[in-house]
Design a protein around this motif. Structure first.
Motif, mmCIF file in Angstrom:
data_model
loop_
_atom_site.group_PDB
_atom_site.id
_atom_site.type_symbol
_atom_site.label_atom_id
_atom_site.label_comp_id
_atom_site.label_asym_id
_atom_site.label_seq_id
_atom_site.Cartn_x
_atom_site.Cartn_y
_atom_site.Cartn_z
ATOM 1 N N CYS A 159 6.283 36.613 2.180
ATOM 2 C CA CYS A 159 7.418 36.678 3.106
ATOM 3 C C CYS A 159 8.674 36.861 2.251
ATOM 4 C CB CYS A 159 7.541 35.369 3.887
ATOM 5 S SG CYS A 159 6.158 34.960 4.969
ATOM 6 N N ASN A 160 9.592 37.690 2.716
ATOM 7 C CA ASN A 160 10.850 37.878 1.990
ATOM 8 C C ASN A 160 11.902 38.443 2.941
ATOM 9 O OD1 ASN A 160 10.326 40.758 2.091
ATOM 10 N ND2 ASN A 160 8.976 40.485 0.312
ATOM 11 N N GLY A 161 12.995 38.888 2.379
ATOM 12 C CA GLY A 161 14.075 39.391 3.225
ATOM 13 C C GLY A 161 13.754 40.665 3.957
ATOM 14 N N ALA A 162 12.647 41.341 3.580
ATOM 15 C CA ALA A 162 12.301 42.609 4.221
ATOM 16 C C ALA A 162 11.451 42.433 5.475
ATOM 17 C CB ALA A 162 11.568 43.505 3.222
ATOM 18 N N ASN A 163 10.730 41.339 5.585
ATOM 19 C CA ASN A 163 9.836 41.177 6.738
ATOM 20 C C ASN A 163 10.093 39.888 7.516
ATOM 21 O OD1 ASN A 163 8.799 39.298 4.966
ATOM 22 N ND2 ASN A 163 6.883 40.384 4.572
ATOM 23 N N THR A 164 11.250 39.261 7.266
ATOM 24 C CA THR A 164 11.587 38.032 7.996
ATOM 25 C C THR A 164 13.060 38.037 8.409
ATOM 26 O OG1 THR A 164 12.223 36.809 5.999
ATOM 27 C CG2 THR A 164 9.905 36.679 6.659
ATOM 28 N N GLY A 165 13.362 37.152 9.338
ATOM 29 C CA GLY A 165 14.752 36.859 9.681
ATOM 30 C C GLY A 165 15.061 35.449 9.189
ATOM 31 N N VAL A 166 16.177 35.258 8.505
ATOM 32 C CA VAL A 166 16.486 33.962 7.887
ATOM 33 C C VAL A 166 17.820 33.434 8.405
ATOM 34 C CG1 VAL A 166 16.847 32.734 5.711
ATOM 35 C CG2 VAL A 166 15.228 34.648 5.812
ATOM 36 N N THR A 167 17.832 32.155 8.774
ATOM 37 C CA THR A 167 19.077 31.495 9.179
ATOM 38 C C THR A 167 19.261 30.221 8.347
ATOM 39 O OG1 THR A 167 17.987 30.199 10.910
ATOM 40 C CG2 THR A 167 18.873 32.346 11.546
ATOM 41 N N ALA A 168 20.506 29.809 8.185
ATOM 42 C CA ALA A 168 20.822 28.578 7.467
ATOM 43 C C ALA A 168 21.948 27.877 8.212
ATOM 44 C CB ALA A 168 21.247 28.892 6.034
ATOM 45 N N ALA A 169 21.678 26.642 8.609
ATOM 46 C CA ALA A 169 22.683 25.924 9.409
ATOM 47 C C ALA A 169 22.688 24.439 9.065
ATOM 48 C CB ALA A 169 22.393 26.110 10.894
ATOM 49 N N PRO A 170 23.877 23.858 8.854
ATOM 50 C CA PRO A 170 23.960 22.407 8.636
ATOM 51 C C PRO A 170 23.472 21.674 9.885
ATOM 52 C CG PRO A 170 25.996 23.497 7.960
ATOM 53 C CD PRO A 170 25.188 24.516 8.711
ATOM 54 N N VAL A 171 22.911 20.475 9.684
ATOM 55 C CA VAL A 171 22.428 19.658 10.800
ATOM 56 C C VAL A 171 23.185 18.334 10.804
ATOM 57 C CG1 VAL A 171 20.131 20.712 10.844
ATOM 58 C CG2 VAL A 171 20.547 18.723 9.375
#
Length: 243
Positions: A106-118
């Motif tokens: 899995c990498n940036g080419a075949n996934t969608g990535v999010t980053a959010a503080p909780v």
């Protein structure tokens, strides 16, 4: 008188000769000769018969051993060839016992990535990776994080290491938790990150797993300090935020 005595002696000599001749032709004498001749004859077949079974199993065993050995050897060679080939493939391209036999990172080419503080736990951020491809992909080890031009790599939380590589089917998600800063203020070198790069690893530690992802961050940025650490990839959001 003398003549009669001579006649008696002659008759006695004839009798002795007759007895000697009779003894030579006696059945007893013949049996003795037969017995002495029959002993070697009897021992020879006995020895031959005792040797025959020894030679027969030896030959049969040898032939059977050769046949079985050939078959077994062929089977072993075939089996060891298959297993060796698989082991070599896994060992050469992987280096990790946890990696699947068929590996697609899995990498940036075949996934969608999010980053959010909780909000909970405090000072934590959640990274979510969703497989947007048409086939399974594998997440090995942990995400390699970099805020802006940061010159060091956050270390993983070893206690969070899962039992196996996380494999995502199309549409499935996996997670990693990030401890941004120490809650008690013990961290040093605090800074606010405006840009986050999420790197992926391949089958061996610290290897390049393909294109990185650059998820969006809040407009105000994300504060972090020297306590910055990250979990291994997890199948569960709760597991990712448990550290």
């Amino acid at each position: 008188m003398r003549t009669s005595r001579l006649q008696l002696l002659a008759a006695a000599g004839v009798a002795v000769a007759s007895l000697a001749l009779t003894a030579c032709q006696d059945g007893t004498g013949t049996r003795d000769e037969g017995a002495s001749a029959s002993q070697p004859v009897a021992s020879a077949p006995s020895g031959a018969s005792s040797q025959a079974p020894e030679e027969s199993p030896s030959d049969g065993g040898g032939n059977g051993s050769t046949a079985n050995g050939s078959g077994g050897s062929g089977g072993d060679a075939s089996g060891s060839g298959d297993s060796g080939s698989k082991g070599s493939s896994a060992g050469t391209s992987d280096g990790s016992e946890d990696a699947p036999a068929t590996f697609n990172p899995c990498n940036g080419a075949n996934t969608g990535v999010t980053a959010a503080p909780v909000s909970r736990p405090v000072n934590h951020m959640l990274i979510t990776v969703k497989n947007t491809g048409a086939k399974n992909c594998d997440l090995t080890y942990y995400p390699v994080l970099r805020f802006d031009e940061m010159q060091w790599v956050p270390q993983p939380i070893e206690d969070s290491k899962p039992q196996a590589v996380v494999t995502l089917g199309p549409g499935e998600s996996a997670y990693a938790g990030v401890l941004l800063s120490a809650a008690d203020g013990s961290g040093s070198g605090g800074a606010t990150g405006k840009k986050l790069t999420v790197g992926f690893q391949a089958r061996t530690p610290n290897s390049d797993g393909g294109p990185a992802a650059i998820p969006s961050l809040p407009a105000k940025g994300v504060y972090y300090d020297s306590s910055l650490t990250v979990t291994y990839w997890q199948s569960s959001m709760d597991d990712a935020l448990a550290y």
